[in-house]
Design a protein around this motif. Structure first.
Motif, mmCIF file in Angstrom:
data_model
loop_
_atom_site.group_PDB
_atom_site.id
_atom_site.type_symbol
_atom_site.label_atom_id
_atom_site.label_comp_id
_atom_site.label_asym_id
_atom_site.label_seq_id
_atom_site.Cartn_x
_atom_site.Cartn_y
_atom_site.Cartn_z
ATOM 1 N N ILE A 89 -10.892 -0.258 -5.931
ATOM 2 C CA ILE A 89 -11.228 -0.912 -4.418
ATOM 3 C C ILE A 89 -9.815 -0.294 -3.445
ATOM 4 O O ILE A 89 -10.129 -0.222 -2.711
ATOM 5 C CB ILE A 89 -11.373 -2.368 -4.412
ATOM 6 N N ALA A 279 -3.048 -5.630 -7.655
ATOM 7 C CA ALA A 279 -3.319 -6.599 -6.638
ATOM 8 C C ALA A 279 -2.653 -7.879 -6.813
ATOM 9 O O ALA A 279 -2.208 -8.563 -5.988
ATOM 10 C CB ALA A 279 -4.699 -6.621 -6.327
ATOM 11 N N THR A 283 2.371 -8.177 -6.401
ATOM 12 C CA THR A 283 2.352 -8.922 -4.961
ATOM 13 C C THR A 283 2.897 -10.298 -5.106
ATOM 14 O O THR A 283 3.745 -10.860 -4.493
ATOM 15 C CB THR A 283 0.958 -8.924 -4.294
ATOM 16 N N CYS A 446 -6.859 -8.562 2.715
ATOM 17 C CA CYS A 446 -6.693 -8.903 1.447
ATOM 18 C C CYS A 446 -7.628 -9.791 0.941
ATOM 19 O O CYS A 446 -7.929 -10.890 1.544
ATOM 20 C CB CYS A 446 -5.296 -9.440 1.078
ATOM 21 N N MET A 456 1.162 -19.211 -5.839
ATOM 22 C CA MET A 456 2.213 -19.377 -5.415
ATOM 23 C C MET A 456 2.840 -21.110 -5.130
ATOM 24 O O MET A 456 3.987 -21.116 -5.518
ATOM 25 C CB MET A 456 2.603 -18.546 -4.028
HETATM 26 C C1 HEM Z 1 1.649 -12.439 -1.845
HETATM 27 C C2 HEM Z 1 0.220 -12.015 -2.338
HETATM 28 C C3 HEM Z 1 -0.348 -10.771 -1.964
HETATM 29 C C4 HEM Z 1 -0.075 -9.940 -0.992
HETATM 30 C C5 HEM Z 1 0.907 -10.083 -0.032
HETATM 31 C C6 HEM Z 1 -1.258 -9.238 -0.665
HETATM 32 C C7 HEM Z 1 -1.342 -8.090 0.178
HETATM 33 C C8 HEM Z 1 -2.404 -7.210 0.338
HETATM 34 C C9 HEM Z 1 -2.380 -6.048 1.294
HETATM 35 C C10 HEM Z 1 -1.472 -5.532 2.032
HETATM 36 C C11 HEM Z 1 -3.824 -5.524 0.902
HETATM 37 C C12 HEM Z 1 -4.073 -4.249 1.690
HETATM 38 C C13 HEM Z 1 -3.639 -2.978 0.656
HETATM 39 C C14 HEM Z 1 -4.168 -1.561 1.061
HETATM 40 O O1 HEM Z 1 -4.367 -1.290 1.968
HETATM 41 O O2 HEM Z 1 -4.423 -0.966 0.325
HETATM 42 C C15 HEM Z 1 -4.425 -6.194 -0.023
HETATM 43 C C16 HEM Z 1 -5.730 -5.790 -0.439
HETATM 44 C C17 HEM Z 1 -6.074 -6.594 -1.641
HETATM 45 N N1 HEM Z 1 -5.834 -7.505 -2.131
HETATM 46 FE FE1 HEM Z 1 -4.058 -8.720 -1.762
HETATM 47 N N2 HEM Z 1 -2.265 -9.521 -1.482
HETATM 48 C C18 HEM Z 1 -1.839 -10.496 -2.426
HETATM 49 C C19 HEM Z 1 -2.401 -10.852 -3.394
HETATM 50 C C20 HEM Z 1 -3.700 -10.646 -3.990
HETATM 51 C C21 HEM Z 1 -4.398 -11.087 -5.109
HETATM 52 C C22 HEM Z 1 -3.775 -12.388 -6.082
HETATM 53 C C23 HEM Z 1 -5.266 -10.464 -5.282
HETATM 54 C C24 HEM Z 1 -6.413 -10.851 -6.239
HETATM 55 C C25 HEM Z 1 -6.138 -11.127 -7.716
HETATM 56 C C26 HEM Z 1 -5.406 -9.676 -4.310
HETATM 57 C C27 HEM Z 1 -6.571 -8.805 -4.052
HETATM 58 C C28 HEM Z 1 -6.709 -7.839 -3.091
HETATM 59 C C29 HEM Z 1 -7.838 -6.814 -3.038
HETATM 60 C C30 HEM Z 1 -8.975 -6.765 -3.969
HETATM 61 C C31 HEM Z 1 -7.344 -5.828 -1.866
HETATM 62 C C32 HEM Z 1 -8.462 -4.874 -1.563
HETATM 63 C C33 HEM Z 1 -9.229 -5.071 -0.136
HETATM 64 C C34 HEM Z 1 -10.029 -3.911 0.345
HETATM 65 O O3 HEM Z 1 -9.458 -2.873 0.231
HETATM 66 O O4 HEM Z 1 -11.021 -4.172 0.636
HETATM 67 N N3 HEM Z 1 -4.345 -9.626 -3.424
HETATM 68 N N4 HEM Z 1 -3.692 -7.182 -0.381
#
Ligand code: HEM
Length: 500
Positions: A89, A279, A283, A446, A456
């Motif tokens: 993804i 992910a 993070t 996200c 957290m």
């Molecule tokens: C402090 C914790 C987190 C931060 C700061 C964060 C931040 C982000 C950011 C900046 C993106 C965009 C990344 C990109 O453009 O490639 C993103 C996407 C995503 N995050 Fe998080 N994330 C966190 C935790 C999590 C967790 C725990 C999960 C799942 C278990 C998760 C699942 C996802 C998924 C699946 C995407 C892709 C969304 C897409 O492209 O449609 N994230 N996250």
């Protein structure tokens, strides 16, 4: 001489600004802060492309939402990251992305998954608590970043794929997957500024040779996880024990892959698994690491947080008609028992009452966003709201690390760690996602934000209720350049138990 009055990095024929960027590579986020605080948008020509860095919320909204279709991940990003993230993804656009987003959104909205996650996050936070208890009794130093990475890796494997890998066991076993994953992550990040990486890959030398080795270790682990889950699903079906059906994310994708119309192969499942590891593990662990560092270096924050947790404990216990167990700081058993009791008061709803804790985490993400910069491709020439022209084939990068430090975004105290800025009359107040971009914004925001806050808050509530942390003297705290803002040398701490 020509460029003596030029704002922004100095550029040279053919190599553009590569020299200055390379010289500042280890401190690139702060190098960008310096330019962006003056210019809001910085254009950095490189040998084969141009990077445009943006920190103004109006530009960010244009790229992430208004003209979303023009700013995909793009071919360049995909080719750099493919070896690690494949077609997961994070690394795809168009239909491939839409399909995964839909399935994963559905999973994240499920109450089953939330309830299951709460239990898992509580259990692993308590495991970490008992490791810290032991360290405090034995007066041992710990590397908190390493422990948190273990905790979040175990958690994501359990919640995401239904398997227990036990890296947070008391013996802290070495984990070759985690090590290989970190190495691969660092090397693919270097590709963004190393014009020779394709040559190195072709010759299979230096960092690219190491990358290939790391990917082998990663793949072995990942295909193993998939095989185990498939076998368990088969066994559950054969024994018809519906109570044993798991609700983890991988199981959902395995079910989908069984549809003859689906094009999901084992390789697609491998990519999905690794995307969720990146992910969900790094993070959350790095945010927790920076949060602990911020709490321990801001005494007034530590005190306020401790008061909130103590008051919560008393009120919640009263509401649930539980009498709190007495504990003795010199007795590990009673100390751990009380922690288990405290943890039993923590669930999705009750954690929602901890506004100051929520603000502490959010303020940490403002200054230390786990994803410090996030590049997008450019499909067609475009003009950003501030008049900057961007060309097809280049890249535009919104920079959460810089955005959180800009006075034009947060006022004159932007550089200060002040969780109070998120509170209004005691309640948490969100900011626009185009200004606070730690979780990205727009259609690709996200998906794991709520789950990450749940984990957290669970971990920090337990740790900050029972421990005080101090830095091991002379331990250097500095970020490392990789896609995630981790600490280069970890976070070495001494642990003290907190009184009743
Ligand atoms: C402090 C914790 C987190 C931060 C700061 C964060 C931040 C982000 C950011 C900046 C993106 C965009 C990344 C990109 O453009 O490639 C993103 C996407 C995503 N995050 Fe998080 N994330 C966190 C935790 C999590 C967790 C725990 C999960 C799942 C278990 C998760 C699942 C996802 C998924 C699946 C995407 C892709 C969304 C897409 O492209 O449609 N994230 N996250």
């Amino acid at each position: 001489w020509n460029q003596r009055n030029k704002k922004g990095p100095k550029t040279w024929p053919l190599i553009g600004a590569a020299l200055e960027q390379l010289m500042n590579y280890d401190r690139m986020h702060d190098w960008l802060v310096e330019y962006l605080s003056e210019l809001r948008t910085v254009v950095v020509p490189m040998p084969f492309t141009t990077y445009t860095y943006i920190a103004d919320p109006a530009n960010v909204e244009h790229v992430l939402k208004t003209n979303f279709a023009n700013y995909p991940k793009g071919e360049t990003y995909h080719s750099y990251m493919e070896v690690l993230l494949g077609d997961g993804i994070f690394n795809v656009d168009g239909e491939l992305w839409k399909k995964q987003r839909k399935t994963a959104s559905f999973e994240f909205a499920s109450k089953n998954l939330r309830d299951f996650s709460t239990v898992v996050f509580r259990e692993y936070s308590l495991q970490l608590h008992s490791i810290l208890t032991q360290a405090s009794f034995q007066n041992q130093e710990v590397d908190m970043q390493d422990l948190l990475m273990r905790m979040t890796l175990d958690s994501i494997c359990k919640v995401g794929f239904g398997v227990e890998i036990g890296t947070l066991a008391p013996s802290l076993p070495d984990n070759s997957f985690a090590r290989a994953f970190d190495t691969a992550n660092i090397i693919v990040t270097v590709r963004f500024i190393d014009p020779l990486w394709k040559l190195k890959k072709f010759l299979n030398v230096g960092s690219e040779a190491l990358l290939e080795k790391s990917i082998k270790v990663i793949d072995e682990f990942t295909y193993n996880v998939i095989r185990r889950r498939k076998a368990e699903i088969k066994e559950t079906r054969e024994s018809c024990k519906t109570s044993k059906i798991k609700h983890d994310i991988l199981s959902r994708f395995i079910e989908l892959s069984e549809d003859p119309e689906s094009s999901l192969t084992d390789k697609s499942l491998r990519d999905i698994v690794l995307n969720f590891v990146i992910a969900g593990r790094d993070t959350t662990a790095t945010t927790l690491t920076w949060a602990i560092y911020m709490i321990m270096t801001n005494a007034h924050v530590a005190e306020k947080l401790y008061s909130e947790l103590k008051e919560f404990e008393e009120v919640q216990a009263r509401e649930e008609k539980i009498s709190l167990l007495p504990f003795d700081l010199k007795d590990p058993e009673s100390f751990n028992r009380r922690a288990v009791q405290f943890a039993s008061l923590l669930n999705y709803d009750s954690l929602g009452k901890l506004y100051y804790l929520h603000a502490v985490i959010t303020e940490t993400l403002r200054l230390y966003p786990a994803v410090p910069q996030d590049p997008k491709g450019i499909l067609e020439n475009d003009i950003l709201p501030d008049g900057t022209k961007v060309k097809a084939g280049g890249m535009v990068t919104y920079v959460p690390y810089s955005m959180g430090r800009m006075e034009y975004n947060w006022g004159p105290d932007a550089a200060l760690f002040r969780p109070e800025r998120w509170l209004k009359e005691g309640s948490f107040q969100n900011a626009s996602p185009f200004k606070f971009t730690a979780f990205q914004a727009g259609p690709r925001i996200c998906l794991g934000k709520d789950s990450a806050y749940l984990q957290m808050k669970m971990a920090l509530a337990i740790l900050c209720r029972f421990f005080k942390f101090s830095l091991v003297p002379n331990h250097p705290v500095k970020y490392r350049m990789m896609t995630i803002l981790s600490m280069e040398k970890g976070l070495k701490l001494k642990i003290a138990r907190q009184s009743c």
